[in-house]
Scaffold this motif. Sequence first.
Motif, PDB file in Angstrom:
ATOM      1  N   GLU A   1       0.831  -1.203   0.000  1.00 31.16           N
ATOM      2  CA  GLU A   1       0.000   0.000   0.000  1.00 31.16           C
ATOM      3  C   GLU A   1       0.872   1.263   0.000  1.00 31.16           C
ATOM      4  OE1 GLU A   1      -0.455  -2.652   1.828  1.00 31.16           O
ATOM      5  OE2 GLU A   1      -2.487  -3.338   1.431  1.00 31.16           O
ATOM      6  N   ASN A   2       0.266   2.354  -0.419  1.00 31.53           N
ATOM      7  CA  ASN A   2       1.003   3.606  -0.554  1.00 31.53           C
ATOM      8  C   ASN A   2       1.094   4.314   0.798  1.00 31.53           C
ATOM      9  OD1 ASN A   2       2.317   5.767  -1.601  1.00 31.53           O
ATOM     10  ND2 ASN A   2       0.540   6.643  -2.637  1.00 31.53           N
ATOM     11  N   VAL A   3       1.930   3.779   1.676  1.00 28.71           N
ATOM     12  CA  VAL A   3       2.037   4.318   3.047  1.00 28.71           C
ATOM     13  C   VAL A   3       3.366   5.032   3.269  1.00 28.71           C
ATOM     14  CG1 VAL A   3       0.576   2.502   3.999  1.00 28.71           C
ATOM     15  CG2 VAL A   3       3.045   2.158   3.917  1.00 28.71           C
ATOM     16  N   TRP A   4       4.199   5.069   2.234  1.00 31.52           N
ATOM     17  CA  TRP A   4       5.584   5.484   2.445  1.00 31.52           C
ATOM     18  C   TRP A   4       5.755   6.989   2.464  1.00 31.52           C
ATOM     19  CZ3 TRP A   4       7.515   1.397   4.363  1.00 31.52           C
ATOM     20  CH2 TRP A   4       7.053   0.150   3.943  1.00 31.52           C
ATOM     21  N   LYS A   5       6.671   7.440   3.336  1.00 30.64           N
ATOM     22  CA  LYS A   5       6.933   8.873   3.476  1.00 30.64           C
ATOM     23  C   LYS A   5       8.268   9.200   2.812  1.00 30.64           C
ATOM     24  CE  LYS A   5       4.765   9.132   8.060  1.00 30.64           C
ATOM     25  NZ  LYS A   5       5.048   7.932   8.846  1.00 30.64           N
ATOM     26  N   ASP A   6       8.463  10.480   2.519  1.00 29.83           N
ATOM     27  CA  ASP A   6       9.746  10.919   1.953  1.00 29.83           C
ATOM     28  C   ASP A   6      10.876  10.492   2.881  1.00 29.83           C
ATOM     29  OD1 ASP A   6       8.565  12.058  -0.183  1.00 29.83           O
ATOM     30  OD2 ASP A   6       8.720  14.132   0.521  1.00 29.83           O
ATOM     31  N   GLY A   7      11.891   9.917   2.322  1.00 33.49           N
ATOM     32  CA  GLY A   7      13.066   9.520   3.105  1.00 33.49           C
ATOM     33  C   GLY A   7      12.993   8.113   3.650  1.00 33.49           C
ATOM     34  N   ASP A   8      11.816   7.465   3.570  1.00 35.03           N
ATOM     35  CA  ASP A   8      11.699   6.091   4.072  1.00 35.03           C
ATOM     36  C   ASP A   8      12.647   5.144   3.336  1.00 35.03           C
ATOM     37  OD1 ASP A   8       9.876   6.561   6.032  1.00 35.03           O
ATOM     38  OD2 ASP A   8       8.136   5.729   4.986  1.00 35.03           O
ATOM     39  N   ASP A   9      12.827   5.373   2.047  1.00 29.87           N
ATOM     40  CA  ASP A   9      13.695   4.471   1.269  1.00 29.87           C
ATOM     41  C   ASP A   9      15.133   4.537   1.778  1.00 29.87           C
ATOM     42  OD1 ASP A   9      13.550   7.110   0.210  1.00 29.87           O
ATOM     43  OD2 ASP A   9      14.622   6.437  -1.574  1.00 29.87           O
ATOM     44  N   LYS A  10      15.592   5.716   2.149  1.00 33.57           N
ATOM     45  CA  LYS A  10      16.975   5.844   2.646  1.00 33.57           C
ATOM     46  C   LYS A  10      17.110   5.175   4.022  1.00 33.57           C
ATOM     47  CE  LYS A  10      18.766   7.764  -0.810  1.00 33.57           C
ATOM     48  NZ  LYS A  10      19.593   6.859  -1.650  1.00 33.57           N
ATOM     49  N   LEU A  11      16.103   5.392   4.875  1.00 36.37           N
ATOM     50  CA  LEU A  11      16.124   4.740   6.192  1.00 36.37           C
ATOM     51  C   LEU A  11      16.123   3.214   6.049  1.00 36.37           C
ATOM     52  CD1 LEU A  11      13.481   6.806   8.229  1.00 36.37           C
ATOM     53  CD2 LEU A  11      15.944   6.667   8.673  1.00 36.37           C
ATOM     54  N   PHE A  12      15.314   2.754   5.112  1.00 35.63           N
ATOM     55  CA  PHE A  12      15.168   1.322   4.852  1.00 35.63           C
ATOM     56  C   PHE A  12      16.499   0.741   4.352  1.00 35.63           C
ATOM     57  CE2 PHE A  12      13.449  -1.923   1.685  1.00 35.63           C
ATOM     58  CZ  PHE A  12      13.094  -2.850   2.634  1.00 35.63           C
ATOM     59  N   GLU A  13      17.085   1.448   3.403  1.00 32.83           N
ATOM     60  CA  GLU A  13      18.365   1.004   2.849  1.00 32.83           C
ATOM     61  C   GLU A  13      19.412   0.909   3.964  1.00 32.83           C
ATOM     62  OE1 GLU A  13      19.452   2.912  -0.950  1.00 32.83           O
ATOM     63  OE2 GLU A  13      21.348   3.378   0.057  1.00 32.83           O
ATOM     64  N   ASN A  14      19.434   1.910   4.823  1.00 36.96           N
ATOM     65  CA  ASN A  14      20.397   1.942   5.922  1.00 36.96           C
ATOM     66  C   ASN A  14      20.187   0.766   6.876  1.00 36.96           C
ATOM     67  OD1 ASN A  14      22.507   3.160   7.467  1.00 36.96           O
ATOM     68  ND2 ASN A  14      20.941   3.835   8.917  1.00 36.96           N
ATOM     69  N   GLN A  15      18.923   0.491   7.206  1.00 38.41           N
ATOM     70  CA  GLN A  15      18.625  -0.638   8.092  1.00 38.41           C
ATOM     71  C   GLN A  15      19.073  -1.961   7.478  1.00 38.41           C
ATOM     72  OE1 GLN A  15      17.009  -1.515  11.230  1.00 38.41           O
ATOM     73  NE2 GLN A  15      17.864   0.516  11.609  1.00 38.41           N
ATOM     74  N   LEU A  16      18.827  -2.119   6.201  1.00 32.34           N
ATOM     75  CA  LEU A  16      19.201  -3.380   5.548  1.00 32.34           C
ATOM     76  C   LEU A  16      20.715  -3.530   5.448  1.00 32.34           C
ATOM     77  CD1 LEU A  16      16.601  -3.995   2.691  1.00 32.34           C
ATOM     78  CD2 LEU A  16      16.502  -4.569   5.100  1.00 32.34           C
ATOM     79  N   MET A  17      21.426  -2.418   5.268  1.00 26.91           N
ATOM     80  CA  MET A  17      22.899  -2.484   5.221  1.00 26.91           C
ATOM     81  C   MET A  17      23.443  -2.884   6.597  1.00 26.91           C
ATOM     82  SD  MET A  17      23.944  -0.841   2.080  1.00 26.91           S
ATOM     83  CE  MET A  17      25.303   0.206   2.362  1.00 26.91           C
ATOM     84  N   LEU A  18      22.868  -2.304   7.650  1.00 24.74           N
ATOM     85  CA  LEU A  18      23.289  -2.666   9.006  1.00 24.74           C
ATOM     86  C   LEU A  18      22.993  -4.145   9.277  1.00 24.74           C
ATOM     87  CD1 LEU A  18      21.998   0.486  10.961  1.00 24.74           C
ATOM     88  CD2 LEU A  18      24.388  -0.097  10.461  1.00 24.74           C
ATOM     89  N   LEU A  19      21.825  -4.583   8.801  1.00 24.20           N
ATOM     90  CA  LEU A  19      21.454  -5.986   8.969  1.00 24.20           C
ATOM     91  C   LEU A  19      22.420  -6.883   8.199  1.00 24.20           C
ATOM     92  CD1 LEU A  19      19.458  -8.162   9.949  1.00 24.20           C
ATOM     93  CD2 LEU A  19      18.059  -7.687   7.926  1.00 24.20           C
ATOM     94  N   ALA A  20      22.762  -6.454   6.982  1.00 21.67           N
ATOM     95  CA  ALA A  20      23.707  -7.235   6.166  1.00 21.67           C
ATOM     96  C   ALA A  20      25.024  -7.396   6.919  1.00 21.67           C
ATOM     97  CB  ALA A  20      23.923  -6.542   4.824  1.00 21.67           C
ATOM     98  N   ASP A  21      25.517  -6.309   7.469  1.00 22.51           N
ATOM     99  CA  ASP A  21      26.782  -6.371   8.217  1.00 22.51           C
ATOM    100  C   ASP A  21      26.691  -7.391   9.352  1.00 22.51           C
ATOM    101  OD1 ASP A  21      28.105  -4.501   6.692  1.00 22.51           O
ATOM    102  OD2 ASP A  21      27.543  -2.799   7.967  1.00 22.51           O
TER     103      ASP A  21
END
Lengths: 312, 399
Positions: free
Chosen positions: B219-239
């Motif tokens: 659903e269209n629930v996303w806010k500006d900047g969510d993609d960057k926060l998401f990317e950052n979380q996944l990179m931390l998780l990857a590490d």
Amino acid sequence: MLQYLVILLDDTSVSFCHYDVTKPERRLISLDDLRQGIRFGMMENLMIQFIYPDYALPQEYLDVIDTIDHSNIKPLSALDCETDIVVVDGWKYNVAKLNGAVVVLRTSWNQLSKNHNNLKGLLNVVMRLSVVITDVERMTASDHEQYKAVLELLGKDVESICLSGKSPQFNLLTDRLMLTEMNNCGAGDMTITLAPNGKFYICPAFYYENEADSVGDLNNGLNIKNRQLYSLDHAPICRKCDAWQCRRCVWLNRKTTLEVNIPSREQCVAAHLERNTSRQLMLSLRSKGTFLPDIEEIKEIDYLDPFEIIRQ
Amino acid sequence: MSETDIKIKDSTASWQDGVAKTITFIVTKDCQLACKYCYLVGKNEKERMSWDVAKRAIDYILDHERDFPEKSVIFEFIGGEPFLEIDLIDRICDYIKVELYSRCHHWFDSYRFSFSTNGINYHTDKVQAFINKNISHLSIGITIDGTQRKHDLNRVWKGVEERGSYLDVVRNIPLWLQQFPEEATKVTISSADIPYIKESVLHLYGLGIHAVNINVVFENVWKDGDDKLFENQLMLLADDIIDGGYYKDYACSFFSENIGKPLDPERENNNWCGAGKMLAVDAAGNFYPCTRFAAYSLRSKEPIVIGNVSDGIDKNKLRPFLALDRITQSPDKCKTCNVASGCAWCQGENYDAAETNTIYQRATAICLMHKARVHANNYYWNKLYRKLEMDGRSTKCEG
């Protein structure tokens, strides 16, 4: 790209296709909307087709209509020398009166199965005959069996007329012989309809089904949402199909499958029975002499519903 | 170290993936919880399936064996919360087993009963009796969203918004894993959950769950900047997954080698979603191409009913679903997207969000989120393979 504008002059204008006219009361388009509709057609470079009711229009309307090159589609009761296409609803007509005419004959499947023998007489005199089976979406498997047999008989009639030196035009059997690509109704893609309320519709059927289902108006222009779905390249079944004479009725599509770009099995099977009988007609005429030498032979296929191809 | 020594846990494929028909019974539209991201807008306590409707649905399906040629079948039970109707479910499953046997049906011994539950009633006597009776034909997923603060952010009790359900669920995880050690959990990410992704996945690993199937809502629930926060979380998780060596025994569906590539418009033109290939039936006895087309799932559109237990299935209404392909429904930006593979869609959400009543307009609300996932995914695999390469070199040197 839009090429045609259909203007329904009245709520009781004759149906020339699958839909029924569900508005029994006369409501003539306003003269101002008629003028604006013609202006819209001129500005968009569209060929205009006027659809007439069974009563005579006021002279001022005829004068406005005459301000643009156009075609007139009229019911049999209003047939006159200005008629380009005459609509016969049912089987009560005088063959002589239709001599040289372009005729749309609307019939139920039941009536066609009983009266098809009368079509040879009509094909002998008219310039073109288009038969519209108004309940094609309700045909059953046994109806299709019977339709195949009827088409074969009609194919023999057409063949004998051809062999007598005439060139009959019959939508169910000769259109496919001449075509090299899909040639369908084109509603929403090539054709748009202006209704007596001054609003645009995909075709008259959409207007009669639900007046709120408009796609724009004369003041604001066209607004066809998801317009791409009316084009062949967005019809995943039809774009694989070579029953090029099929009406590909987007209104019937929506009615039966809920999507304008997906036909019902019934529509596909009927169109393929016509296609296959056209093939037999082509082969038979070619066996008796030269017939359309530049047109490629219609291939033999082992399905009646192209949905089966894409499912594979 | 040889290639065969390299161990990377793969996401678990579902049972008979691709050859099983999924038939879903919407046994109730009620649930103990009122999750804030739940797409079910019409949940209620009234629409409970009766035995009569369930039996007629089963009879119709088994009477029309030729219309269901798939090799296997998954009978799925959803809600709301399916285990609220455990008595009905038990009766349905018993009936199915008897009928498959007595009819010599081709699904006999090739069936599963599948559940996605909130886990709250998992330990109860009735549910446990059902599990013990059917365990060799069962697949049960318990939804737990991660750490308590992440889980309780969304998964709250109905009518008591401040009461999260984490503690009511987590107590049943050991029993569940004892009975189904290979099962995965399903995690849903909405905008507010993004900061807790890393800690939540690692927390689930810590609970002993080896496969975490996780996705962002369509659903269209996303806010500006969510993609960057998401990317950052996944990179931390990857590490953390790589540095901690979790990749050997634990999987997270966010990371997959097959995503983020361009797709060929002809050879790779399949529809993503399985709507239409599955069948759902609700308490009224209506059939749907998937549960997402039932009224309680739709925000702004009428349901798409393809038949009912009395009249059967209208095959014309299934044609649009079975004719769907990727290109026909996609906007130009998706057709030419360089990272298209793995970008998912839900046909029901497409329909719900479309400008007209069509399933042929793809919703693209997750576009930026997918691209962020691709960036993090690329990082994950580059880092992991470099680590494996370096580990291999050091093993060789030692040798």
